[in-house]
Design a protein around this motif. Structure first.
Motif, PDB file in Angstrom:
ATOM      1  N   VAL A  25    -102.993  36.644 -22.078  1.00  0.00           N
ATOM      2  CA  VAL A  25    -104.296  38.460 -22.374  1.00  0.00           C
ATOM      3  C   VAL A  25    -104.216  39.217 -20.603  1.00  0.00           C
ATOM      4  O   VAL A  25    -104.005  38.469 -20.076  1.00  0.00           O
ATOM      5  N   ASN A  26    -103.873  40.782 -20.932  1.00  0.00           N
ATOM      6  CA  ASN A  26    -103.452  41.329 -19.270  1.00  0.00           C
ATOM      7  C   ASN A  26    -104.738  41.790 -19.521  1.00  0.00           C
ATOM      8  O   ASN A  26    -105.642  41.443 -19.914  1.00  0.00           O
ATOM      9  N   LYS A  27    -104.945  42.537 -17.882  1.00  0.00           N
ATOM     10  CA  LYS A  27    -106.416  42.784 -16.925  1.00  0.00           C
ATOM     11  C   LYS A  27    -106.849  43.778 -18.103  1.00  0.00           C
ATOM     12  O   LYS A  27    -108.166  43.732 -18.080  1.00  0.00           O
ATOM     13  N   LYS A  28    -106.504  44.899 -18.957  1.00  0.00           N
ATOM     14  CA  LYS A  28    -106.713  45.581 -20.263  1.00  0.00           C
ATOM     15  C   LYS A  28    -107.138  44.260 -20.817  1.00  0.00           C
ATOM     16  O   LYS A  28    -108.076  45.045 -21.490  1.00  0.00           O
ATOM     17  N   GLY A  29    -107.527  43.302 -20.963  1.00  0.00           N
ATOM     18  CA  GLY A  29    -108.159  42.593 -22.563  1.00  0.00           C
ATOM     19  C   GLY A  29    -106.740  42.222 -23.911  1.00  0.00           C
ATOM     20  O   GLY A  29    -106.920  41.902 -24.556  1.00  0.00           O
ATOM     21  N   TRP A  34     -94.165  37.568 -24.453  1.00  0.00           N
ATOM     22  CA  TRP A  34     -92.968  36.766 -24.649  1.00  0.00           C
ATOM     23  C   TRP A  34     -92.289  36.215 -25.176  1.00  0.00           C
ATOM     24  O   TRP A  34     -92.878  35.103 -25.331  1.00  0.00           O
ATOM     25  N   PRO A  35     -91.289  35.695 -25.319  1.00  0.00           N
ATOM     26  CA  PRO A  35     -90.183  34.931 -25.971  1.00  0.00           C
ATOM     27  C   PRO A  35     -89.545  34.002 -24.489  1.00  0.00           C
ATOM     28  O   PRO A  35     -89.129  34.803 -23.421  1.00  0.00           O
ATOM     29  N   THR A  36     -89.644  33.074 -24.742  1.00  0.00           N
ATOM     30  CA  THR A  36     -89.863  31.850 -23.384  1.00  0.00           C
ATOM     31  C   THR A  36     -89.734  30.389 -23.967  1.00  0.00           C
ATOM     32  O   THR A  36     -89.839  29.754 -24.908  1.00  0.00           O
ATOM     33  N   LEU A  37     -88.419  30.120 -23.177  1.00  0.00           N
ATOM     34  CA  LEU A  37     -88.207  28.583 -23.234  1.00  0.00           C
ATOM     35  C   LEU A  37     -89.437  27.880 -22.653  1.00  0.00           C
ATOM     36  O   LEU A  37     -90.240  28.151 -21.620  1.00  0.00           O
ATOM     37  N   THR A  38     -89.468  26.505 -23.216  1.00  0.00           N
ATOM     38  CA  THR A  38     -90.377  25.357 -22.554  1.00  0.00           C
ATOM     39  C   THR A  38     -90.130  24.375 -22.497  1.00  0.00           C
ATOM     40  O   THR A  38     -89.348  24.129 -23.143  1.00  0.00           O
ATOM     41  N   TYR A  39     -91.103  23.323 -22.083  1.00  0.00           N
ATOM     42  CA  TYR A  39     -90.807  22.107 -21.608  1.00  0.00           C
ATOM     43  C   TYR A  39     -92.021  21.410 -21.969  1.00  0.00           C
ATOM     44  O   TYR A  39     -92.613  21.965 -21.551  1.00  0.00           O
ATOM     45  N   TYR A  40     -91.841  20.245 -22.697  1.00  0.00           N
ATOM     46  CA  TYR A  40     -92.797  19.775 -23.379  1.00  0.00           C
ATOM     47  C   TYR A  40     -92.893  18.326 -22.303  1.00  0.00           C
ATOM     48  O   TYR A  40     -91.798  17.150 -22.403  1.00  0.00           O
ATOM     49  N   ASP A  41     -93.395  18.030 -21.705  1.00  0.00           N
ATOM     50  CA  ASP A  41     -93.546  17.276 -20.568  1.00  0.00           C
ATOM     51  C   ASP A  41     -94.539  16.234 -21.447  1.00  0.00           C
ATOM     52  O   ASP A  41     -95.874  15.979 -21.368  1.00  0.00           O
ATOM     53  N   GLN A  42     -93.796  14.988 -22.353  1.00  0.00           N
ATOM     54  CA  GLN A  42     -94.783  14.037 -23.194  1.00  0.00           C
ATOM     55  C   GLN A  42     -95.148  13.156 -22.570  1.00  0.00           C
ATOM     56  O   GLN A  42     -96.866  13.044 -22.572  1.00  0.00           O
ATOM     57  N   ASN A  61    -101.754  37.116 -15.939  1.00  0.00           N
ATOM     58  CA  ASN A  61    -101.977  36.882 -16.635  1.00  0.00           C
ATOM     59  C   ASN A  61    -103.378  35.686 -16.931  1.00  0.00           C
ATOM     60  O   ASN A  61    -104.128  35.290 -17.663  1.00  0.00           O
ATOM     61  N   ALA A  62    -101.989  34.596 -17.026  1.00  0.00           N
ATOM     62  CA  ALA A  62    -102.298  32.943 -16.852  1.00  0.00           C
ATOM     63  C   ALA A  62    -103.379  33.187 -16.151  1.00  0.00           C
ATOM     64  O   ALA A  62    -104.973  32.047 -16.438  1.00  0.00           O
ATOM     65  N   ARG A  63    -104.011  33.222 -15.149  1.00  0.00           N
ATOM     66  CA  ARG A  63    -104.307  32.688 -14.098  1.00  0.00           C
ATOM     67  C   ARG A  63    -106.073  33.168 -13.931  1.00  0.00           C
ATOM     68  O   ARG A  63    -106.977  32.982 -14.205  1.00  0.00           O
ATOM     69  N   ARG A  64    -105.828  34.995 -14.598  1.00  0.00           N
ATOM     70  CA  ARG A  64    -106.901  35.768 -14.669  1.00  0.00           C
ATOM     71  C   ARG A  64    -107.850  35.220 -16.203  1.00  0.00           C
ATOM     72  O   ARG A  64    -108.766  35.672 -16.486  1.00  0.00           O
ATOM     73  N   HIS A  65    -107.247  34.830 -17.177  1.00  0.00           N
ATOM     74  CA  HIS A  65    -107.458  34.739 -18.597  1.00  0.00           C
ATOM     75  C   HIS A  65    -106.403  33.268 -18.846  1.00  0.00           C
ATOM     76  O   HIS A  65    -105.729  33.412 -19.417  1.00  0.00           O
ATOM     77  N   PRO A  66    -107.039  32.664 -18.585  1.00  0.00           N
ATOM     78  CA  PRO A  66    -106.335  30.750 -19.021  1.00  0.00           C
ATOM     79  C   PRO A  66    -106.012  30.441 -20.213  1.00  0.00           C
ATOM     80  O   PRO A  66    -105.455  29.282 -20.412  1.00  0.00           O
ATOM     81  N   GLN A  67    -106.860  30.793 -21.330  1.00  0.00           N
ATOM     82  CA  GLN A  67    -106.456  30.579 -22.579  1.00  0.00           C
ATOM     83  C   GLN A  67    -105.518  31.505 -22.914  1.00  0.00           C
ATOM     84  O   GLN A  67    -105.264  32.398 -22.831  1.00  0.00           O
ATOM     85  N   VAL A  68    -104.022  30.781 -23.142  1.00  0.00           N
ATOM     86  CA  VAL A  68    -103.071  31.132 -23.812  1.00  0.00           C
ATOM     87  C   VAL A  68    -102.735  30.732 -25.505  1.00  0.00           C
ATOM     88  O   VAL A  68    -102.761  30.049 -25.766  1.00  0.00           O
ATOM     89  N   SER A  69    -101.488  30.820 -25.992  1.00  0.00           N
ATOM     90  CA  SER A  69    -100.249  30.595 -27.019  1.00  0.00           C
ATOM     91  C   SER A  69     -99.549  30.439 -27.117  1.00  0.00           C
ATOM     92  O   SER A  69     -98.682  31.269 -26.278  1.00  0.00           O
ATOM     93  N   LEU A  70     -98.993  29.853 -27.743  1.00  0.00           N
ATOM     94  CA  LEU A  70     -97.464  29.832 -28.104  1.00  0.00           C
ATOM     95  C   LEU A  70     -96.817  29.342 -29.306  1.00  0.00           C
ATOM     96  O   LEU A  70     -97.634  28.510 -30.110  1.00  0.00           O
ATOM     97  N   GLY A  90    -104.183  26.958 -26.353  1.00  0.00           N
ATOM     98  CA  GLY A  90    -104.924  25.895 -24.653  1.00  0.00           C
ATOM     99  C   GLY A  90    -104.953  26.491 -24.032  1.00  0.00           C
ATOM    100  O   GLY A  90    -104.670  27.614 -23.725  1.00  0.00           O
ATOM    101  N   ASP A  91    -104.686  26.047 -22.758  1.00  0.00           N
ATOM    102  CA  ASP A  91    -106.103  26.327 -20.974  1.00  0.00           C
ATOM    103  C   ASP A  91    -104.470  26.214 -20.451  1.00  0.00           C
ATOM    104  O   ASP A  91    -104.045  25.102 -20.096  1.00  0.00           O
ATOM    105  N   ALA A  92    -104.206  27.291 -19.611  1.00  0.00           N
ATOM    106  CA  ALA A  92    -102.901  27.298 -18.347  1.00  0.00           C
ATOM    107  C   ALA A  92    -103.535  27.341 -17.292  1.00  0.00           C
ATOM    108  O   ALA A  92    -105.022  27.786 -16.815  1.00  0.00           O
ATOM    109  N   THR A  93    -102.615  26.367 -16.430  1.00  0.00           N
ATOM    110  CA  THR A  93    -103.407  26.182 -15.268  1.00  0.00           C
ATOM    111  C   THR A  93    -101.406  27.038 -14.326  1.00  0.00           C
ATOM    112  O   THR A  93    -101.007  26.653 -14.805  1.00  0.00           O
ATOM    113  N   VAL A  94    -101.828  28.021 -13.067  1.00  0.00           N
ATOM    114  CA  VAL A  94    -100.747  28.043 -12.569  1.00  0.00           C
ATOM    115  C   VAL A  94    -100.251  27.769 -10.910  1.00  0.00           C
ATOM    116  O   VAL A  94    -101.417  27.604  -9.998  1.00  0.00           O
ATOM    117  N   GLU A  95     -98.731  26.960 -10.969  1.00  0.00           N
ATOM    118  CA  GLU A  95     -98.627  26.230  -9.443  1.00  0.00           C
ATOM    119  C   GLU A  95     -97.158  27.359  -8.852  1.00  0.00           C
ATOM    120  O   GLU A  95     -96.123  26.824  -9.741  1.00  0.00           O
TER     121      GLU A  95
END
Length: 168
Positions: A25-29, A34-42, A61-70, A90-95
């Protein structure tokens, strides 16, 4: 964080699908996808997405609004027989990632396997180092909170809700 206990068909989708539609979710709500490659850290029960320093919008966006989806909706290349469509909320954290770690090499290898044309750009060790430094520079770690699965990728049908359970 402990591993997730998932039904085999759902785990296979998260592990083997080449791409997912990642929504923040962007700063305007407004939702942005985006299509993206994911990696499952099992081992740690999380999904990882990386971003380059040149294209950090999804991380902002993920830092500002950590609720994301895939949404895993396109099985092309995955070699799975009749997979379900899977939505992970899920909930995102960014590092920022400044050095190799336990997931960076396996994710790099997965990226190259899924995108074989990239081999010509990373054919020497220096290019490989720059690749991980540039393209895997910012990590988004997604901890699943809710998972829905649509049998046979039939999004018109009713999904089954998958219990999100972490196990030691």
């Amino acid at each position: 964080m402990p591993a997730l206990s998932l039904p085999p068909d759902v785990e296979a989708v998260i592990r083997d699908f080449y791409t997912a539609e990642f929504t923040t979710v962007n700063k305007k709500g407004q939702p942005i996808t985006w299509p993206t490659l994911t990696y499952y850290d099992q081992a740690r029960g999380r999904i990882i997405i990386t971003a380059s320093v040149a294209f950090p919008v999804k991380t902002y966006n993920a830092r500002r609004h950590p609720q994301v989806s895939l949404l895993y909706s396109d099985p092309v290349g995955a070699k799975l027989s009749n997979p379900p469509g899977v939505l992970v909320q899920g909930d995102a954290t960014v590092e920022e990632v400044l050095e190799e770690n336990e997931w960076s090499i396996p994710m790099f290898q997965t990226s190259v396997r899924r995108q074989p044309e990239s081999r010509k750009y990373i054919s020497n060790p220096l290019a490989q180092k720059l690749f991980t430094f540039y393209f895997q520079r910012i990590a988004i770690f997604i901890t699943p909170r809710r998972i829905l699965a649509w049998p046979g990728l039939d999004f018109n049908g009713t999904p089954r809700e998958i219990e999100v359970r972490h196990v030691e």
